[in-house]
Design a protein around this motif. Structure first.
Motif, PDB file in Angstrom:
ATOM      1  N   ALA A  38       4.606  -1.090  12.513  1.00  0.00           N
ATOM      2  CA  ALA A  38       5.930  -0.599  12.127  1.00  0.00           C
ATOM      3  C   ALA A  38       6.242  -0.975  10.683  1.00  0.00           C
ATOM      4  O   ALA A  38       6.866  -0.194   9.948  1.00  0.00           O
ATOM      5  N   LEU A  39       5.810  -2.153  10.262  1.00  0.00           N
ATOM      6  CA  LEU A  39       5.984  -2.544   8.862  1.00  0.00           C
ATOM      7  C   LEU A  39       5.205  -1.610   7.954  1.00  0.00           C
ATOM      8  O   LEU A  39       5.727  -1.128   6.942  1.00  0.00           O
ATOM      9  N   ARG A  40       3.977  -1.341   8.312  1.00  0.00           N
ATOM     10  CA  ARG A  40       3.134  -0.447   7.508  1.00  0.00           C
ATOM     11  C   ARG A  40       3.770   0.938   7.377  1.00  0.00           C
ATOM     12  O   ARG A  40       3.731   1.556   6.314  1.00  0.00           O
ATOM     13  N   ASP A  41       4.411   1.409   8.454  1.00  0.00           N
ATOM     14  CA  ASP A  41       5.009   2.745   8.449  1.00  0.00           C
ATOM     15  C   ASP A  41       6.304   2.814   7.645  1.00  0.00           C
ATOM     16  O   ASP A  41       6.689   3.897   7.190  1.00  0.00           O
ATOM     17  N   ASN A  42       6.988   1.677   7.483  1.00  0.00           N
ATOM     18  CA  ASN A  42       8.324   1.703   6.878  1.00  0.00           C
ATOM     19  C   ASN A  42       8.415   1.103   5.479  1.00  0.00           C
ATOM     20  O   ASN A  42       9.341   1.429   4.739  1.00  0.00           O
ATOM     21  N   ILE A  43       7.495   0.238   5.111  1.00  0.00           N
ATOM     22  CA  ILE A  43       7.659  -0.494   3.859  1.00  0.00           C
ATOM     23  C   ILE A  43       7.631   0.431   2.646  1.00  0.00           C
ATOM     24  O   ILE A  43       8.373   0.228   1.677  1.00  0.00           O
TER      25      ILE A  43
END
Length: 206
Positions: A38-43
């Motif tokens: 989720a971090l990878r998708d949003n950062i």
């Protein structure tokens, strides 16, 4: 000013987001998620000033998280570790944009750290600055730490490095002081994280 909180624990996400709201961040500027994916998708879309992430979120794929750190050098990454039983309540700066922080950190540690991660956020007037100079070990301390982490006892380290046992103990004491903890398990965990996320704890030329 924005932040992403990555932690599977609802209470940690709630407590940290509440603290950030109290510091003046808007709710729309705080994203709370549970996983590294989720971090990878949003950062990339959010481009946060700071990312707070539980180390368990990248324990299975530290290389992926290391790449995220490399891709976003202007983001402050705060690695949350939980060593309450060891009474560890401090922080360890690894690099300019990477800090390890105890989830049990005291308010006099937490608020100055957050202020320096999010410099435009207001904080109480009585909050003092803290030193975020990255952890540095001497070459000898680094050698002792490597052997210490490998499970070598002091007499063996002394013999292999050709130094006195009291000198080995002195170097271990220096390492404990610099990490801010007497607990060997915490020290080894910090060193392991440094190796996973960077080239290791930085070493001076001597």
């Amino acid at each position: 000013m924005s932040a992403i909180i990555v932690d599977p624990c609802h209470f940690t996400r709630l407590a940290l987001s509440t603290t950030l709201l109290d510091m003046g961040l808007e709710a729309r500027d705080i994203l709370t998620i549970k996983t590294l994916s989720a971090l990878r998708d949003n950062i990339g879309m959010m481009m946060p000033h700071a990312v707070f992430i539980n180390d368990c979120c990248f324990s299975r794929n530290p290389a992926q998280f290391r790449q995220i750190i490399k891709n976003y050098p202007d983001t402050q990454f705060v690695i949350l570790i939980d060593y309450e039983q060891a009474n560890y309540r401090e922080f360890v700066p690894l690099r300019r944009n990477i800090v390890i922080l105890s989830k049990s950190a005291r308010s006099q540690t937490l608020y100055p750290l957050l202020r320096q991660c999010l410099p435009t956020a207001p904080t109480p007037d009585n909050v003092e600055e803290i030193d975020l100079t990255p952890l540095l070990l001497s070459r000898s301390e680094s050698q002792v730490l490597d052997m210490w982490m490998a499970g070598q006892p002091t007499p063996v380290i002394s013999r292999q490095l050709n130094i006195q046992q009291k000198t080995v103990s002195l170097y271990k004491g220096n390492i404990r002081r610099k990490v801010g903890c007497l607990n060997n398990q915490v020290i080894h965990h910090v060193a392991r994280l440094a190796g996973q996320l960077t080239s290791g704890i930085q070493v001076t030329g001597r």
